[in-house]
Design an enzyme around this catalytic site. Structure first.
Site, mmCIF file in Angstrom:
data_model
loop_
_atom_site.group_PDB
_atom_site.id
_atom_site.type_symbol
_atom_site.label_atom_id
_atom_site.label_comp_id
_atom_site.label_asym_id
_atom_site.label_seq_id
_atom_site.Cartn_x
_atom_site.Cartn_y
_atom_site.Cartn_z
ATOM 1 N N THR A 96 -5.351 50.628 -25.086
ATOM 2 C CA THR A 96 -3.892 50.504 -25.172
ATOM 3 C C THR A 96 -3.420 51.351 -26.347
ATOM 4 O O THR A 96 -3.754 51.042 -27.499
ATOM 5 C CB THR A 96 -3.472 49.038 -25.405
ATOM 6 O OG1 THR A 96 -3.990 48.247 -24.343
ATOM 7 C CG2 THR A 96 -1.954 48.914 -25.444
ATOM 8 N N LYS A 171 1.908 48.960 -19.953
ATOM 9 C CA LYS A 171 1.104 48.051 -20.779
ATOM 10 C C LYS A 171 1.888 47.550 -21.995
ATOM 11 O O LYS A 171 1.846 46.373 -22.364
ATOM 12 C CB LYS A 171 -0.171 48.779 -21.230
ATOM 13 C CG LYS A 171 -1.051 47.995 -22.178
ATOM 14 C CD LYS A 171 -1.647 46.762 -21.534
ATOM 15 C CE LYS A 171 -2.424 45.947 -22.548
ATOM 16 N NZ LYS A 171 -2.881 44.678 -22.003
ATOM 17 N N LYS A 246 -0.607 45.540 -33.258
ATOM 18 C CA LYS A 246 -0.584 46.972 -32.895
ATOM 19 C C LYS A 246 0.290 47.197 -31.665
ATOM 20 O O LYS A 246 1.141 48.083 -31.638
ATOM 21 C CB LYS A 246 -2.016 47.439 -32.614
ATOM 22 C CG LYS A 246 -2.123 48.843 -32.063
ATOM 23 C CD LYS A 246 -3.415 49.078 -31.279
ATOM 24 C CE LYS A 246 -3.487 48.272 -30.026
ATOM 25 N NZ LYS A 246 -4.369 48.723 -28.977
HETATM 26 P P1 NAD Z 1 -12.817 46.005 -30.113
HETATM 27 O O1 NAD Z 1 -12.407 46.278 -31.500
HETATM 28 O O2 NAD Z 1 -13.571 44.747 -29.773
HETATM 29 O O3 NAD Z 1 -13.678 47.242 -29.542
HETATM 30 C C1 NAD Z 1 -13.433 48.585 -29.848
HETATM 31 C C2 NAD Z 1 -14.773 49.297 -29.892
HETATM 32 O O4 NAD Z 1 -14.561 50.691 -30.114
HETATM 33 C C3 NAD Z 1 -15.681 48.800 -31.021
HETATM 34 O O5 NAD Z 1 -16.955 48.463 -30.518
HETATM 35 C C4 NAD Z 1 -15.732 49.988 -31.995
HETATM 36 O O6 NAD Z 1 -16.966 50.086 -32.682
HETATM 37 C C5 NAD Z 1 -15.534 51.147 -31.029
HETATM 38 N N1 NAD Z 1 -15.045 52.375 -31.664
HETATM 39 C C6 NAD Z 1 -14.025 52.497 -32.552
HETATM 40 N N2 NAD Z 1 -13.848 53.794 -32.875
HETATM 41 C C7 NAD Z 1 -14.766 54.494 -32.172
HETATM 42 C C8 NAD Z 1 -15.080 55.878 -32.077
HETATM 43 N N3 NAD Z 1 -14.404 56.798 -32.776
HETATM 44 N N4 NAD Z 1 -16.100 56.242 -31.252
HETATM 45 C C9 NAD Z 1 -16.785 55.308 -30.542
HETATM 46 N N5 NAD Z 1 -16.531 53.981 -30.593
HETATM 47 C C10 NAD Z 1 -15.536 53.587 -31.405
HETATM 48 O O7 NAD Z 1 -11.474 46.083 -29.218
HETATM 49 P P2 NAD Z 1 -11.192 45.454 -27.766
HETATM 50 O O8 NAD Z 1 -10.682 44.067 -27.917
HETATM 51 O O9 NAD Z 1 -12.372 45.732 -26.895
HETATM 52 O O10 NAD Z 1 -9.947 46.345 -27.326
HETATM 53 C C11 NAD Z 1 -10.080 47.717 -26.936
HETATM 54 C C12 NAD Z 1 -8.753 48.184 -26.375
HETATM 55 O O11 NAD Z 1 -8.404 47.361 -25.249
HETATM 56 C C13 NAD Z 1 -7.590 48.080 -27.375
HETATM 57 O O12 NAD Z 1 -6.754 49.190 -27.223
HETATM 58 C C14 NAD Z 1 -6.890 46.798 -26.955
HETATM 59 O O13 NAD Z 1 -5.526 46.804 -27.304
HETATM 60 C C15 NAD Z 1 -7.113 46.823 -25.447
HETATM 61 N N6 NAD Z 1 -7.095 45.502 -24.787
HETATM 62 C C16 NAD Z 1 -7.797 44.453 -25.316
HETATM 63 C C17 NAD Z 1 -7.764 43.219 -24.651
HETATM 64 C C18 NAD Z 1 -8.518 42.031 -25.197
HETATM 65 O O14 NAD Z 1 -8.290 40.909 -24.689
HETATM 66 N N7 NAD Z 1 -9.402 42.191 -26.177
HETATM 67 C C19 NAD Z 1 -7.045 43.075 -23.469
HETATM 68 C C20 NAD Z 1 -6.382 44.168 -22.938
HETATM 69 C C21 NAD Z 1 -6.412 45.387 -23.610
#
Ligand code: NAD
Length: 295
Positions: A96, A171, A246
């Site tokens: 997102t 979104k 965010k």
């Molecule tokens: P998270 O922080 O659990 O996971 C993000 C991952 O990306 C981590 O494992 C981190 O190490 C990795 N990362 C960060 N920078 C990186 C890079 N430069 N190269 C490689 N890996 C990298 O986050 P999440 O909860 O999985 O959310 C991810 C996305 O999905 C966000 O944009 C969030 O808004 C969206 N989202 C989350 C949910 C939810 O319920 N958690 C639901 C819908 C959408």
């Protein structure tokens, strides 16, 4: 079955990637935090030590990263996915992020002869695990059709919202509703506590009345009524308050840029900002009820 690269194996990315492996795809995965790849490797994926490594021979690359900054870092510049992806490789960003970054990355990909989609999701970790996510997709129709079978391994509903950036627009609007509705549900439960009404009684009535919404019925912020909600495990995420903040800031930026009124969204952002400042940033966003209750 396809050769797929997957970058970003956090709360959402790991279960999404796992569902692609279960569907029989050959996955090469990367995360900045190397131990996040373990669960995927145990199921048959190959871990790469670099983001470039996932691009080798990939027919599609999927990313699930925190925010626009990380998406620019992974896709853009020297050694970025847009430079190193093989010809014909389809790029799908499920993070997102802001509409501007999504459009700029898609335009840069197009210039390099590649198709890129913004395909953010709704459904939370539960939906990612059960492969019931909703994908809201922005990009060329032909690229969306190419992506459809892959996305179908991770979700139940795949909706093309329009051209590049339209998925992110959808979104951001969805999460504006979610951020506000969670605060509404939390305020109602705290008021019910003061009035001597049990959590279960409010849930049973509101979930079949006009107060019904996802924040109540799928993600209830008090323990008990919905056993899978983060409230039952000390508000472990899930979807962190930092991520919700965010997204509400993205909504606020978009509202400012377009002259739309989103005053409740701005107030909701203020709630999550305060909660984050008090240590709630890594906690599930439904934990906002503890701040509202003063507990
Ligand atoms: P998270 O922080 O659990 O996971 C993000 C991952 O990306 C981590 O494992 C981190 O190490 C990795 N990362 C960060 N920078 C990186 C890079 N430069 N190269 C490689 N890996 C990298 O986050 P999440 O909860 O999985 O959310 C991810 C996305 O999905 C966000 O944009 C969030 O808004 C969206 N989202 C989350 C949910 C939810 O319920 N958690 C639901 C819908 C959408």
């Amino acid at each position: 079955m396809a050769r797929i690269g997957f970058i970003g194996l956090g709360n959402m990315g790991a279960p999404m990637a796992l569902n692609l492996v279960k569907a029989g795809h050959a996955l090469t995965v990367f995360d900045l935090t190397p131990d996040r790849t373990g669960v995927l490797v145990a199921e048959g994926a190959v871990a790469s030590e670099t983001p470039q490594g996932v691009a080798e021979g990939a027919e599609a690359i999927i990313t699930m990263l925190p925010a626009g900054r990380e998406v620019r870092a992974v896709y853009g510049g020297t050694g970025g996915l847009i430079e190193v992806a093989p010809p014909g490789c389809l790029l799908i960003d499920c993070s997102t992020i802001d509409v501007t970054t999504a459009r700029e990355m898609a335009a840069a990909a197009k210039e390099a002869g590649l198709s890129m989609l913004d395909a953010p999701v709704s459904g939370g970790v539960g939906g990612a695990t059960a492969a019931t996510l909703t994908f809201m997709v922005g990009g060329d129709e032909e690229a969306v059709e190419r992506a459809r079978p892959l996305l179908a391994s991770m979700g139940r509903s795949i909706v093309r919202a329009g051209e590049s950036g339209a998925g992110q627009a959808a979104k951001i609007c969805n999460n504006l509703i979610l951020g506000i509705s969670m605060i509404g549900v939390a305020e109602a439960f705290v008021l019910a506590e003061k009035l001597g009404l049990s959590h279960q009684a409010l849930f049973d009535i509101a979930s079949t009345s006009s107060g019904q919404c996802w924040s109540l019925t799928s993600y209830c912020p008090v323990p008990g009524p919905v056993p899978t909600s983060p409230a039952n495990r000390g508000y472990a995420p899930g979807f962190t308050a930092a991520m919700m903040l965010k997204d509400l800031e993205l909504a606020r930026g978009a509202a400012d840029a377009t002259g739309a009124h989103a005053e409740l969204g701005a107030l909701a952002a203020e709630f999550y900002r305060r909660y984050a400042a008090r240590g709630g940033a890594p906690v599930d966003f439904s934990g906002i009820i503890t701040m509202i209750r003063g507990s």
